[in-house]
Write an enzyme that holds these catalytic residues in place. Structure first.
Site, short mmCIF file in Angstrom:
data_model
loop_
_atom_site.label_atom_id
_atom_site.label_comp_id
_atom_site.label_asym_id
_atom_site.label_seq_id
_atom_site.Cartn_x
_atom_site.Cartn_y
_atom_site.Cartn_z
N TYR A 156 78.18 23.21 -48.22
CA TYR A 156 77.71 23.01 -49.54
C TYR A 156 76.42 22.19 -49.36
O TYR A 156 75.35 22.52 -49.91
CB TYR A 156 78.69 22.52 -50.54
N LYS A 160 72.59 23.36 -50.50
CA LYS A 160 71.76 22.75 -51.49
C LYS A 160 70.34 22.34 -51.03
O LYS A 160 69.56 22.33 -51.69
CB LYS A 160 72.53 21.83 -52.27
P1 NAP Z 1 81.23 26.92 -61.99
O1 NAP Z 1 81.59 26.56 -63.68
O2 NAP Z 1 82.21 27.11 -61.09
O3 NAP Z 1 80.60 28.35 -62.30
C1 NAP Z 1 80.11 29.06 -61.22
C2 NAP Z 1 79.22 30.45 -61.73
O4 NAP Z 1 78.74 30.97 -60.54
C3 NAP Z 1 80.08 31.22 -62.50
O5 NAP Z 1 79.44 31.66 -63.52
C4 NAP Z 1 80.37 32.38 -61.28
O6 NAP Z 1 80.64 33.72 -61.93
C5 NAP Z 1 79.13 32.43 -60.53
N1 NAP Z 1 79.12 32.78 -59.20
C6 NAP Z 1 80.12 32.20 -58.25
N2 NAP Z 1 79.75 32.98 -57.33
C7 NAP Z 1 79.16 34.20 -57.52
C8 NAP Z 1 78.49 35.35 -56.77
N3 NAP Z 1 78.66 35.56 -55.53
N4 NAP Z 1 77.37 36.07 -57.51
C9 NAP Z 1 77.39 35.79 -58.82
N5 NAP Z 1 77.80 34.89 -59.74
C10 NAP Z 1 78.50 33.98 -58.75
O7 NAP Z 1 80.20 25.94 -61.67
P2 NAP Z 1 79.14 25.03 -62.49
O8 NAP Z 1 79.51 23.56 -62.21
O9 NAP Z 1 78.77 25.30 -63.65
O10 NAP Z 1 77.78 25.06 -61.33
C11 NAP Z 1 76.75 25.88 -61.63
C12 NAP Z 1 75.64 25.36 -60.64
O11 NAP Z 1 75.30 24.05 -60.68
C13 NAP Z 1 75.96 25.54 -58.94
O12 NAP Z 1 74.89 26.03 -58.45
C14 NAP Z 1 76.43 24.29 -58.51
O13 NAP Z 1 76.28 23.99 -57.32
C15 NAP Z 1 75.37 23.47 -59.36
N6 NAP Z 1 76.07 21.86 -59.62
C16 NAP Z 1 77.11 21.85 -60.30
C17 NAP Z 1 77.47 20.42 -60.41
C18 NAP Z 1 78.61 20.01 -61.29
O14 NAP Z 1 78.84 18.61 -61.22
N7 NAP Z 1 79.20 20.77 -61.79
C19 NAP Z 1 76.55 19.47 -59.96
C20 NAP Z 1 75.44 19.62 -59.09
C21 NAP Z 1 75.10 20.95 -59.12
P3 NAP Z 1 82.06 34.06 -62.19
O15 NAP Z 1 82.65 33.45 -63.49
O16 NAP Z 1 82.26 35.62 -62.57
O17 NAP Z 1 82.92 33.72 -61.19
#
Ligand code: NAP
Length: 247
Positions: A156, A160
């Site tokens: 990851y 990133k």
């Molecule tokens: P999440 O709740 O797990 O949601 C992930 C999203 O990505 C879902 O809409 C999922 O679609 C989609 N997805 C996953 N694999 C995919 C693929 N192969 N093709 C198309 N869509 C795909 O994650 P989140 O926490 O909102 O994270 C969103 C972004 O922020 C990510 O890039 C993550 O690395 C980044 N981020 C998150 C945090 C945090 O604390 N949460 C911190 C830093 C960065 P489905 O619903 O169809 O599965």
């Protein structure tokens, strides 16, 4: 200032941070494309909700961002419906955490292919459209661990960090077409992704947060919305932390 950019494609727009970005951009008048991989029903419900609440068009589109052929088909559908793409938010992401000793080749490939190659696939697929328009915004969601590393997340963090370097190179390449490329780094945000972290580790993270609350998906969406707007015309190649932890 009225927003001159009118069609936004949000990858992983069905849930979590992506869904908040969809709602925020729609509230500002964008027609939104809600990309998802598995959550078709959730994406459809979100599309209905934002189109009726904000009187914009919302199109859910299934595509696995790690597969270039599916991404190009998604972009073809968007082009057919809207005739343009003004903003691409590369938000889709996954984790497959393990110490390197236990990390499988599949864990590595899935995370790199979704979180890094997915950003390449989507950016490349919209490139000609944005170049022809001579305007566009690409906003990539990275992570603080891409800058400082994290035990159990070598796949990851590599992805990133790659997103940040990719964005800086792209910002330099695309400035002549008035396409701005920026990175947003969310703080610790409570979504399905972070619910996978064991409670003890989550509590430790919370103890380090000066504002004493997690980042909300809406906090992240506010900065993405700003970068998508005419207010951010002169900003490209930059990294924005939506965080209160001092690094
Ligand atoms: P999440 O709740 O797990 O949601 C992930 C999203 O990505 C879902 O809409 C999922 O679609 C989609 N997805 C996953 N694999 C995919 C693929 N192969 N093709 C198309 N869509 C795909 O994650 P989140 O926490 O909102 O994270 C969103 C972004 O922020 C990510 O890039 C993550 O690395 C980044 N981020 C998150 C945090 C945090 O604390 N949460 C911190 C830093 C960065 P489905 O619903 O169809 O599965």
């Amino acid at each position: 200032m009225e927003n001159p950019y009118k069609v936004a494609l949000v990858t992983g727009g069905s849930r979590g941070i992506g869904a908040a970005i969809v709602r925020k951009l729609a509230a500002g008048g964008f027609n939104v494309v809600i990309n998802y991989k598995n959550s078709g029903q959730v994406a459809g419900e979100l599309a209905q909700a934002v189109s009726s609440q904000f009187k914009v068009e919302a199109l859910p589109v299934q595509a696995d961002v790690s597969l270039f052929s599916q991404v190009t088909e998604m972009v073809r559908q968007v082009q057919e419906k809207f005739g343009r793409i003004d903003v691409l938010v590369n938000n889709a992401g996954i984790t497959r955490d393990a110490l390197l000793a236990r990390m499988t080749e599949e864990d590595w490939d899935r995370v790199i292919n979704t979180n890094l190659k997915g950003v390449f696939n989507c950016s490349k697929a919209v490139l000609k459209i944005m170049q022809k328009q001579r305007q566009g915004r690409i906003i990539n969601i990275s992570s603080i661990v891409g800058l400082r590393g994290q035990v159990g997340q070598s796949n990851y963090t590599a992805a990133k960090a790659g997103v940040i370097a990719f964005s800086k190179s792209l910002a330099l390449e695309l400035a002549r077409w008035n396409i701005n490329v920026n990175v947003v780094i969310p703080g610790f945000t409570e979504t399905d992704m972070t619910m996978q972290i064991p409670a003890g580790a989550r509590n430790k993270i919370m103890e380090q947060i000066p504002l004493c609350r997690p980042c909300s998906p809406e906090d992240v969406a506010g900065v993405v919305n700003y970068l998508a707007s005419g207010e951010a015309n002169y900003i490209t190649g930059q990294v924005f932390h939506v965080d209160c932890r001092v690094v």
